[in-house]
Every structure is written in structure tokens, then in C-alpha cells.
Design a protein around this motif. Structure first.
Motif, PDB file in Angstrom:
ATOM      1  N   SER A 181      57.850  27.239  51.482  1.00  0.00           N
ATOM      2  CA  SER A 181      56.719  27.734  52.238  1.00  0.00           C
ATOM      3  C   SER A 181      55.859  28.543  51.273  1.00  0.00           C
ATOM      4  CB  SER A 181      57.255  28.610  53.375  1.00  0.00           C
ATOM      5  OG  SER A 181      56.201  29.039  54.151  1.00  0.00           O
ATOM      6  N   PRO A 182      54.548  28.225  51.149  1.00  0.00           N
ATOM      7  CA  PRO A 182      53.741  28.974  50.176  1.00  0.00           C
ATOM      8  C   PRO A 182      53.596  30.442  50.565  1.00  0.00           C
ATOM      9  CG  PRO A 182      52.379  27.424  51.425  1.00  0.00           C
ATOM     10  CD  PRO A 182      53.797  27.206  51.868  1.00  0.00           C
ATOM     11  N   LEU A 183      53.461  31.290  49.547  1.00  0.00           N
ATOM     12  CA  LEU A 183      53.195  32.701  49.823  1.00  0.00           C
ATOM     13  C   LEU A 183      51.698  32.965  49.757  1.00  0.00           C
ATOM     14  CD1 LEU A 183      56.038  34.482  47.794  1.00  0.00           C
ATOM     15  CD2 LEU A 183      56.096  33.569  50.111  1.00  0.00           C
ATOM     16  N   LEU A 184      50.999  32.175  48.943  1.00  0.00           N
ATOM     17  CA  LEU A 184      49.535  32.280  48.845  1.00  0.00           C
ATOM     18  C   LEU A 184      48.952  31.004  49.426  1.00  0.00           C
ATOM     19  CD1 LEU A 184      49.156  33.608  45.164  1.00  0.00           C
ATOM     20  CD2 LEU A 184      49.294  34.925  47.277  1.00  0.00           C
ATOM     21  N   THR A 185      48.149  31.130  50.470  1.00  0.00           N
ATOM     22  CA  THR A 185      47.542  29.952  51.077  1.00  0.00           C
ATOM     23  C   THR A 185      46.030  30.003  50.899  1.00  0.00           C
ATOM     24  OG1 THR A 185      47.504  31.128  53.165  1.00  0.00           O
ATOM     25  CG2 THR A 185      49.353  29.651  52.823  1.00  0.00           C
ATOM     26  N   GLY A 186      45.387  28.879  51.086  1.00  0.00           N
ATOM     27  CA  GLY A 186      43.933  28.872  50.986  1.00  0.00           C
ATOM     28  C   GLY A 186      43.412  27.937  49.917  1.00  0.00           C
ATOM     29  N   GLY A 187      44.214  26.997  49.480  1.00  0.00           N
ATOM     30  CA  GLY A 187      43.763  26.031  48.483  1.00  0.00           C
ATOM     31  C   GLY A 187      44.874  25.016  48.256  1.00  0.00           C
ATOM     32  N   ALA A 188      44.495  23.883  47.690  1.00  0.00           N
ATOM     33  CA  ALA A 188      45.478  22.802  47.533  1.00  0.00           C
ATOM     34  C   ALA A 188      46.116  22.792  46.141  1.00  0.00           C
ATOM     35  CB  ALA A 188      44.796  21.464  47.802  1.00  0.00           C
ATOM     36  N   GLN A 189      45.847  23.850  45.347  1.00  0.00           N
ATOM     37  CA  GLN A 189      46.367  23.844  43.974  1.00  0.00           C
ATOM     38  C   GLN A 189      47.896  23.832  43.951  1.00  0.00           C
ATOM     39  OE1 GLN A 189      44.116  26.138  45.078  1.00  0.00           O
ATOM     40  NE2 GLN A 189      42.312  26.034  43.765  1.00  0.00           N
ATOM     41  N   GLU A 190      48.429  23.365  42.832  1.00  0.00           N
ATOM     42  CA  GLU A 190      49.891  23.321  42.618  1.00  0.00           C
ATOM     43  C   GLU A 190      50.603  22.661  43.809  1.00  0.00           C
ATOM     44  OE1 GLU A 190      51.298  24.191  39.506  1.00  0.00           O
ATOM     45  OE2 GLU A 190      49.150  24.037  39.203  1.00  0.00           O
ATOM     46  N   SER A 191      50.132  21.481  44.139  1.00  0.00           N
ATOM     47  CA  SER A 191      50.690  20.684  45.244  1.00  0.00           C
ATOM     48  C   SER A 191      50.768  21.490  46.535  1.00  0.00           C
ATOM     49  CB  SER A 191      52.077  20.154  44.889  1.00  0.00           C
ATOM     50  OG  SER A 191      52.052  19.537  43.640  1.00  0.00           O
ATOM     51  N   GLU A 192      49.736  22.265  46.784  1.00  0.00           N
ATOM     52  CA  GLU A 192      49.623  23.093  47.994  1.00  0.00           C
ATOM     53  C   GLU A 192      50.697  24.162  48.099  1.00  0.00           C
ATOM     54  OE1 GLU A 192      48.446  21.176  51.572  1.00  0.00           O
ATOM     55  OE2 GLU A 192      47.757  19.394  50.513  1.00  0.00           O
ATOM     56  N   LEU A 193      51.333  24.460  46.995  1.00  0.00           N
ATOM     57  CA  LEU A 193      52.364  25.499  47.033  1.00  0.00           C
ATOM     58  C   LEU A 193      51.793  26.861  46.652  1.00  0.00           C
ATOM     59  CD1 LEU A 193      55.301  26.296  47.435  1.00  0.00           C
ATOM     60  CD2 LEU A 193      55.728  25.779  45.041  1.00  0.00           C
ATOM     61  N   ARG A 194      50.721  26.859  45.850  1.00  0.00           N
ATOM     62  CA  ARG A 194      50.230  28.127  45.313  1.00  0.00           C
ATOM     63  C   ARG A 194      48.708  28.067  45.194  1.00  0.00           C
ATOM     64  NH1 ARG A 194      47.721  31.437  41.346  1.00  0.00           N
ATOM     65  NH2 ARG A 194      48.897  33.363  41.367  1.00  0.00           N
ATOM     66  N   ALA A 195      48.039  28.568  46.243  1.00  0.00           N
ATOM     67  CA  ALA A 195      46.580  28.497  46.249  1.00  0.00           C
ATOM     68  C   ALA A 195      45.983  29.447  45.227  1.00  0.00           C
ATOM     69  CB  ALA A 195      46.060  28.843  47.644  1.00  0.00           C
ATOM     70  N   GLY A 196      44.846  29.081  44.704  1.00  0.00           N
ATOM     71  CA  GLY A 196      44.137  29.936  43.742  1.00  0.00           C
ATOM     72  C   GLY A 196      43.732  29.128  42.528  1.00  0.00           C
ATOM     73  N   THR A 197      42.538  29.406  42.011  1.00  0.00           N
ATOM     74  CA  THR A 197      42.044  28.679  40.837  1.00  0.00           C
ATOM     75  C   THR A 197      43.024  28.829  39.673  1.00  0.00           C
ATOM     76  OG1 THR A 197      39.804  29.111  41.575  1.00  0.00           O
ATOM     77  CG2 THR A 197      40.072  28.444  39.274  1.00  0.00           C
ATOM     78  N   GLU A 198      43.345  27.729  39.035  1.00  0.00           N
ATOM     79  CA  GLU A 198      44.336  27.749  37.965  1.00  0.00           C
ATOM     80  C   GLU A 198      43.854  28.558  36.760  1.00  0.00           C
ATOM     81  OE1 GLU A 198      43.049  25.139  39.433  1.00  0.00           O
ATOM     82  OE2 GLU A 198      44.587  23.645  39.926  1.00  0.00           O
ATOM     83  N   ASN A 199      44.801  29.265  36.142  1.00  0.00           N
ATOM     84  CA  ASN A 199      44.555  30.014  34.912  1.00  0.00           C
ATOM     85  C   ASN A 199      44.699  29.021  33.753  1.00  0.00           C
ATOM     86  OD1 ASN A 199      44.813  31.595  32.626  1.00  0.00           O
ATOM     87  ND2 ASN A 199      46.520  32.821  33.399  1.00  0.00           N
ATOM     88  N   VAL A 200      43.633  28.231  33.532  1.00  0.00           N
ATOM     89  CA  VAL A 200      43.748  27.115  32.572  1.00  0.00           C
ATOM     90  C   VAL A 200      44.116  27.584  31.154  1.00  0.00           C
ATOM     91  CG1 VAL A 200      42.622  25.057  31.634  1.00  0.00           C
ATOM     92  CG2 VAL A 200      42.144  25.759  33.981  1.00  0.00           C
ATOM     93  N   PRO A 201      43.435  28.614  30.599  1.00  0.00           N
ATOM     94  CA  PRO A 201      43.824  29.044  29.243  1.00  0.00           C
ATOM     95  C   PRO A 201      45.291  29.498  29.190  1.00  0.00           C
ATOM     96  CG  PRO A 201      41.790  30.124  29.943  1.00  0.00           C
ATOM     97  CD  PRO A 201      42.330  29.429  31.142  1.00  0.00           C
TER      98      PRO A 201
END
Ligand code: PMP
Length: 382
Positions: A221-241
Motif C-alpha cells: 500500500s503506498p504511503l505517498l499517493t498522488g502520482g503514478a511514479q514507481e509503478s504507483e507505489l511512490r508518488a512524486g517527481t523522480e529525483n533523476v540526478p
């Protein structure tokens, strides 16, 4: 100043620093954006996932990026608990865990979960039989660290995995691998691990990024919701660097593991022998432990006082987990070994990195002797 706090944060590889800078400059687009720059950023994240998967011998789809191992541990424990509470509301862990595991379990306990905290022996190692005996029909998860961050004790994770799966094959096995990866062999498949946390800044990667291995087929169950990142497990814009640089550190430290151990083990053994020769000190680590951590206490003297004196003498050392080192309480880890309150207030952690030499250890020994004599005659006792 000689730095002896690698277990809290290790200086980044030059390649890591260069990668962070380069990606920040060139690939600032959001990986979720549909334009070409966004797609390039997404490809970089995917490539980093593949590199991490290959280093850990898992599938790329099993790698999730987080903000650090604190988040990975929280997600593994609370995410599994929320998702699988239909199976039961019981968790098994140990008295030795990092606060990000321990306090997550305490939080669940306050919400009505039962938690069994298995005690370690005097060397800081838990008995796999005792862990298995704590597993019940309703045990959703067992969470155990590979290497303890304060004293360096190594848990018998292979045997623990085997025994808990025999006790209940549906019980999930989570390992906090933060202090083990890059120092000791890591065999997730063989250990029957379902969830595995890793922190790149302990292996000369960047801060603010973490990994969680989630075996395919498992849902959290995700703890951070609000985006489909990381297969909908972890919402939030990825820290690409951070993610791309983390993958570099995971690969490099994995490749250099044996070299690292061969370099630091003689340093650790020399320091352990030196400390054992000083009657005022209690040595809390052993040669069976991880190669990079040595813990000792000066009973009657607060760890902070000793650490401050050592700093005056040019040595930066740790006291305990950085996450709790500002607390004035005795170390929970040292207490769990059976040490008294005085000794548990006096813990000092020396952690080695690949830049250290025998001459550095000789300087540290000199400083330890000088600090001991200075403190013996001055105030500062507990
Ligand atoms: N687990 C262990 C064993 C650790 O040593 C640490 C770092 N102190 C963490 C988890 C937390 O890692 P991070 O700093 O990436 O949040």
C-alpha cells in the motif's frame, strides 16, 4: 581532520558528483512529460533501474526508488502491513533495528498491531530459531537488518529466511540492507527476501535517494499517493540526478566489495586489538562483525563528551545512529546487548572507508589515548 563516520555518510565517488551535476544541467525535464526531453529523462531512470537490478541480481521491475532508506523501511513495513492486514496483524522484528524500522513497528503497535521484538545475544546477533519461533499464522512480516549500524553485528539472514518461510510461507521477509550492501555478500534470492532496503549515501552515492526491492507479485500500500511514479507505489517527481548517480554507486560499491573488505579488515582488527588492551574501555564489536564498524564504550563517560574530545584532537567519530545521536538517552542497541546504562551512554562508533590507512589508525589510537587521559582528569562523567 580524519573522518571516521562512513557508516553515517560516506564521501561520494567522483563519478557520482559528476553525474549529479551533468544530469541536473542536461536532463532537468520531468520523466512523466510526454515530450522528447521528458522521455529521455524517463529512459535514464529506467537504465538506472536496470543497473541496480543487475547489481542486486533481481529484475528491473523489482526496483523502486524512494527518498532514502528511512522511507524504504517505512514503506516496506507500513506498506505491507496496510496491504496484507487481512492475513493478520502481527510483525516480528528485533531489538537491534534502526529507528526507521523500530519506530514504524511501534507506530503499528499503537494502531493495534502486535509486534514481537526478538532480543539479540551479547554479541548483537539474533538466534534464527528464536525468530522462527516468534512467527505465527497471522504474522504478516519479519523485518531484520543485515548489519547493525551501531556495532556492526551481522545477522544470519540466510538461515532466518529459510526458517521463517518454513514456519509460515506467506510471511514476508524484509531486510534493511543499508550497512550490509557493498561490505558483505548480498544474495536476495538465496535468503528468500521479499523486500530489501538500501541507502546510496552509505556506499558513496548521493543523499536523498533510496532503493526498495519489492519482489514481483507483491503489492504494497503506498504511503505517498498522488502520482503514478514507481509503478504507483511512490508518488512524486523522480529525483533523476540522484537516481542515476545512485545506480553508479550501487554498481561500483558492489563491484569493489571484496577489495573494500580486504582493505579495511586489517584496520578494524588492529583497532579492536588496541581497544581490548585498554582496561577502561568496553569493546562492543567483534571480528565476526561487518568489516567497517567498531564500537566501544567508556563506561562512566558520555559518548558525546568523548566524541567532542576526539574532535579537538582531529578525529571525527560517531556515537550511534545519526538519527538518534542527539538524544540524551542510553543507546537502545547497547542496552539490548545487556550493557548497563553507564556503558550504554558511552558508546563511540568508528566506521572505516576505503581511504583509511594503517597510519590513520595509528593516529586514531594516539588520539584515543590522549582523550582517555584528558577525560580521566577532567569533569564530564555521566
Ligand atoms: N537503516 C540503517 C541500518 C541505517 O544505518 C540507516 C542510516 N543511518 C538507515 C536505515 C536510514 O537510511 P537513510 O539515511 O537513507 O534514510
Amino acid at each position: 581532520m580524519l573522518y571516521w563516520d562512513y557508516a553515517a555518510a560516506a564521501p561520494p565517488y567522483e563519478e557520482v558528483v559528476r553525474t549529479v551535476e551533468q544530469i541536473m544541467r542536461l536532463h532537468y525535464a520531468n520523466p512523466s512529460s510526454l515530450h522528447r526531453a521528458g522521455m529521455e529523462a524517463a529512459q535514464l531512470v529506467q537504465r538506472a533501474r536496470e543497473v541496480c537490478a543487475s547489481a542486486l541480481d533481481v529484475r528491473p521491475s523489482e526496483i523502486r526508488f524512494t527518498s532514502g532508506a528511512t522511507e524504504s523501511n517505512n514503506l516496506a513495513i507500513k506498506g505491507a502491513a496496510l496491504q496484507y492486514q487481512g492475513r493478520g496483524r502481527h510483525i516480528v522484528t528485533t531489538q537491534l533495528e534502526h529507528p526507521s524500522v523500530y519506530d514504524s513497528c511501534l507506530q503499528l503497535q499503537r494502531l493495534g498491531w502486535e509486534v514481537s521484538f526478538v532480543p539479540p545475544d551479547a554479541k548483537g546477533v539474533v538466534d534464527p530459531e528464536q525468530v522462527a519461533a516468534a512467527v505465527r499464522k497471522d504474522t504478516v512480516l519479519v523485518s531484520i537488518m543485515h548489519v547493525n549500524n551501531e556495532i556492526g553485528s551481522v545477522q544470519p539472514v540466510a538461515e532466518i529466511g529459510r526458517r521463517i518461510k518454513t514456519a509460515n510461507r506467506r510471511t514476508l521477509f524484509h531486510i534493511d540492507g543499508v550497512q550490509g550492501y557493498g561490505k558483505l555478500e548480498t544474495q536476495l534470492e538465496q535468503w528468500q527476501v521479499d523486500l530489501y532496503s538500501l541507502s546510496p549515501h552509505k556506499i558513496r552515492g548521493p543523499r536523498g535517494v533510496g532503493l526498495l526491492v519489492v519482489k514481483d507479485g507483491l503489492h504494497l500500500s503506498p504511503l505517498l499517493t498522488g502520482g503514478a511514479q514507481e509503478s504507483e507505489l511512490r508518488a512524486g517527481t523522480e529525483n533523476v540526478p540522484g537516481i542515476v548517480a545512485a545506480a553508479k554507486a550501487v554498481r561500483m560499491s558492489g563491484e569493489q566489495r571484496q577489495e573494500f573488505a580486504a582493505r579495511v579488515i586489517p584496520l578494524r582488527d588492529r583497532l579492536l586489538a588496541f581497544l581490548r588492551g585498554i582496561p577502561e574501555f568496553t569493546v562492543n564489536s567483534s571480528e565476526d562483525g561487518a568489516p567497517h564498524i567498531v564500537n566501544f564504550a567508556y563506561p562512566g563517560m558520555k559518548g558525546e563528551v568523548m566524541a567532542r574530545k576526539l574532535e579537538e584532537l582531529g578525529m571525527a567519530v560517531g556515537t550511534r545512529s545519526a538519527c538518534s545521536s542527539r538524544l540524551a538517552e542510553p543507546s537502545r542497541i547497547l542496552m539490548s546487548l545487556g550493557l548497563g546504562k553507564e556503558a550504554a551512554l558511552g558508546g563511540i562508533r568508528i566506521s572505516f572507508g576505503d581511504s583509511h590507512t594503517m597510519e590513520d589508525v595509528a593516529k586514531l589510537e594516539e588520539a584515543l589515548l590522549a582523550a582517555k587521559s584528558a577525560l580521566k582528569t577532567a569533569e564530564g562523567g555521566v
